[in-house]
Design an enzyme around this catalytic site. Sequence first.
Site, PDB file in Angstrom:
ATOM      1  N   ARG A 133      -6.374   2.393  -3.856  1.00  0.00           N
ATOM      2  CA  ARG A 133      -7.433   2.010  -2.920  1.00  0.00           C
ATOM      3  C   ARG A 133      -8.495   3.097  -2.886  1.00  0.00           C
ATOM      4  NH1 ARG A 133      -4.872  -0.374   2.649  1.00  0.00           N
ATOM      5  NH2 ARG A 133      -2.936   0.676   2.148  1.00  0.00           N
ATOM      6  N   LYS A 184      13.640   1.160 -14.274  1.00  0.00           N
ATOM      7  CA  LYS A 184      12.440   1.787 -13.694  1.00  0.00           C
ATOM      8  C   LYS A 184      12.849   2.739 -12.574  1.00  0.00           C
ATOM      9  CE  LYS A 184       7.740   0.717 -12.323  1.00  0.00           C
ATOM     10  NZ  LYS A 184       7.194   0.228 -11.078  1.00  0.00           N
ATOM     11  N   SER A 252       3.650   8.954  -8.507  1.00  0.00           N
ATOM     12  CA  SER A 252       3.254   8.229  -7.288  1.00  0.00           C
ATOM     13  C   SER A 252       3.839   8.907  -6.047  1.00  0.00           C
ATOM     14  CB  SER A 252       3.712   6.768  -7.363  1.00  0.00           C
ATOM     15  OG  SER A 252       5.086   6.699  -7.659  1.00  0.00           O
TER      16      SER A 252
HETATM   17  P1  NAP Z   1      -0.527  -0.098  -0.497  1.00  0.00           P
HETATM   18  O1  NAP Z   1      -1.789   0.118  -1.256  1.00  0.00           O
HETATM   19  O2  NAP Z   1      -0.149   0.882   0.560  1.00  0.00           O
HETATM   20  O3  NAP Z   1      -0.628  -1.558   0.167  1.00  0.00           O
HETATM   21  C1  NAP Z   1       0.350  -2.047   1.050  1.00  0.00           C
HETATM   22  C2  NAP Z   1      -0.345  -3.053   1.949  1.00  0.00           C
HETATM   23  O4  NAP Z   1       0.638  -3.679   2.769  1.00  0.00           O
HETATM   24  C3  NAP Z   1      -1.368  -2.420   2.908  1.00  0.00           C
HETATM   25  O5  NAP Z   1      -2.593  -3.084   2.715  1.00  0.00           O
HETATM   26  C4  NAP Z   1      -0.802  -2.715   4.291  1.00  0.00           C
HETATM   27  O6  NAP Z   1      -1.755  -3.037   5.257  1.00  0.00           O
HETATM   28  C5  NAP Z   1       0.004  -3.961   4.005  1.00  0.00           C
HETATM   29  N1  NAP Z   1       0.980  -4.272   5.037  1.00  0.00           N
HETATM   30  C6  NAP Z   1       2.021  -3.537   5.491  1.00  0.00           C
HETATM   31  N2  NAP Z   1       2.668  -4.200   6.461  1.00  0.00           N
HETATM   32  C7  NAP Z   1       2.025  -5.390   6.618  1.00  0.00           C
HETATM   33  C8  NAP Z   1       2.216  -6.507   7.483  1.00  0.00           C
HETATM   34  N3  NAP Z   1       3.195  -6.532   8.377  1.00  0.00           N
HETATM   35  N4  NAP Z   1       1.374  -7.567   7.363  1.00  0.00           N
HETATM   36  C9  NAP Z   1       0.366  -7.557   6.476  1.00  0.00           C
HETATM   37  N5  NAP Z   1       0.131  -6.510   5.622  1.00  0.00           N
HETATM   38  C10 NAP Z   1       0.955  -5.453   5.706  1.00  0.00           C
HETATM   39  O7  NAP Z   1       0.713  -0.222  -1.463  1.00  0.00           O
HETATM   40  P2  NAP Z   1       0.737  -0.571  -3.036  1.00  0.00           P
HETATM   41  O8  NAP Z   1       0.399   0.636  -3.820  1.00  0.00           O
HETATM   42  O9  NAP Z   1      -0.035  -1.827  -3.298  1.00  0.00           O
HETATM   43  O10 NAP Z   1       2.297  -0.823  -3.235  1.00  0.00           O
HETATM   44  C11 NAP Z   1       2.940  -2.049  -2.887  1.00  0.00           C
HETATM   45  C12 NAP Z   1       4.273  -2.059  -3.643  1.00  0.00           C
HETATM   46  O11 NAP Z   1       3.996  -2.176  -5.045  1.00  0.00           O
HETATM   47  C13 NAP Z   1       5.080  -0.765  -3.480  1.00  0.00           C
HETATM   48  O12 NAP Z   1       6.443  -1.036  -3.418  1.00  0.00           O
HETATM   49  C14 NAP Z   1       4.740   0.008  -4.752  1.00  0.00           C
HETATM   50  O13 NAP Z   1       5.752   0.933  -5.128  1.00  0.00           O
HETATM   51  C15 NAP Z   1       4.636  -1.125  -5.755  1.00  0.00           C
HETATM   52  N6  NAP Z   1       3.828  -0.777  -6.940  1.00  0.00           N
HETATM   53  C16 NAP Z   1       2.559  -0.289  -6.775  1.00  0.00           C
HETATM   54  C17 NAP Z   1       1.804   0.012  -7.906  1.00  0.00           C
HETATM   55  C18 NAP Z   1       0.398   0.542  -7.795  1.00  0.00           C
HETATM   56  O14 NAP Z   1      -0.189   0.911  -8.815  1.00  0.00           O
HETATM   57  N7  NAP Z   1      -0.193   0.616  -6.609  1.00  0.00           N
HETATM   58  C19 NAP Z   1       2.357  -0.178  -9.187  1.00  0.00           C
HETATM   59  C20 NAP Z   1       3.645  -0.685  -9.301  1.00  0.00           C
HETATM   60  C21 NAP Z   1       4.373  -0.988  -8.165  1.00  0.00           C
HETATM   61  P3  NAP Z   1      -2.875  -2.026   5.815  1.00  0.00           P
HETATM   62  O15 NAP Z   1      -3.976  -2.078   4.804  1.00  0.00           O
HETATM   63  O16 NAP Z   1      -3.242  -2.637   7.106  1.00  0.00           O
HETATM   64  O17 NAP Z   1      -2.221  -0.674   5.899  1.00  0.00           O
END
Ligand code: NAP
Length: 305
Positions: A133, A184, A252
Amino acid sequence: MTTAWHVLGAGSLGGLWATRLFRAGVPVRIILRTSERLADYHAAGGLGLVEDGQLHVYPVPVELPDASAPIRRLLVACKAYDAEAAIAGVAPRLIKGAEILLLQNGLGSQQAIAERWPKSRCVFVSSTEGAYRQADFRIVHAGQGHNWLGGPDHSVLPSWLAELGAAGIPYAWADDILGKLWRKLAINCAINPLTVLHDCRNGELLTHRILVHGLCTELGELLRVCNQAEAADGLEDDVLRVAEATANNYSSMQQDVRSGRRTEVSFLLGQACRTAQQHGLRTPELCGLLERLQAFLRHHRLPAD
Ligand code: NAP
């Protein structure tokens, strides 16, 4: 009529999926947690995706968890520690047989969700795509990768896979999705905690080969007792290959710690140690690493779970 995708969590990965589905003409609705987040979204003017330095903003429809439309397909893109509670917030809207796609890293959250909503069909996803983000509702597609999808029960291929192809989301169906997730997780356990404790980039671990060897030996034993022998094969070579290929990157977990964010340790190294204990397997290297990592997190006033 085409089934709508409800995307729970408009963070990095949720935003990356939602924008690509939306621009391919697939019906998508994002579920935000509160009316404040809804106002933030409208103020941002939509969901932005940056690809090759170019920003495009898409007016993806958004709603709150208590909206009335039934949910047939839910893409859960929250962190592992938020996923179950987030689904509980929309559970009254899930139809019987609803599909729940789980993007979470590590293991443990997927099983808890599959057990709690047995009338839904869970699909586990192991993603190597990279996104972050840049600002609220502005997602940068940072790394090309792949998405492996599969059912915990070796279920049949869903008809909507073609929609991923049309949206340019790289995917493949994996009959052994648990093997992919375990592999992984194991690579993560051998790299990420050490990068936090040594405050280093991935490549520096190549100078700590004895430590990495000890961890890989125990992780291999753990995978074998979990009937994941294939995921154990060549693990150490793969860990060294990943450390070399991503030598200049911060892991990460290291990025989470540096930004003062909660880590997903409980679903990664924590899950490995708990599972070893359940199988009566001694893993002193892994347990010692977990203890040091948790002490480090507490010292930095971050949650240790
Ligand atoms: P992130 O950027 O922190 O996004 C998580 C989102 O979930 C945030 O927007 C948060 O809302 C939202 N959220 C949490 N509780 C919620 C609820 N009750 N209702 C609605 N929305 C809610 O996380 P991410 O990086 O996308 O990661 C998500 C998963 O994918 C993780 O397990 C991560 O390990 C995995 N992953 C990520 C990547 C990557 O490159 N990012 C790659 C592979 C795997 P707010 O915006 O309001 O905080």
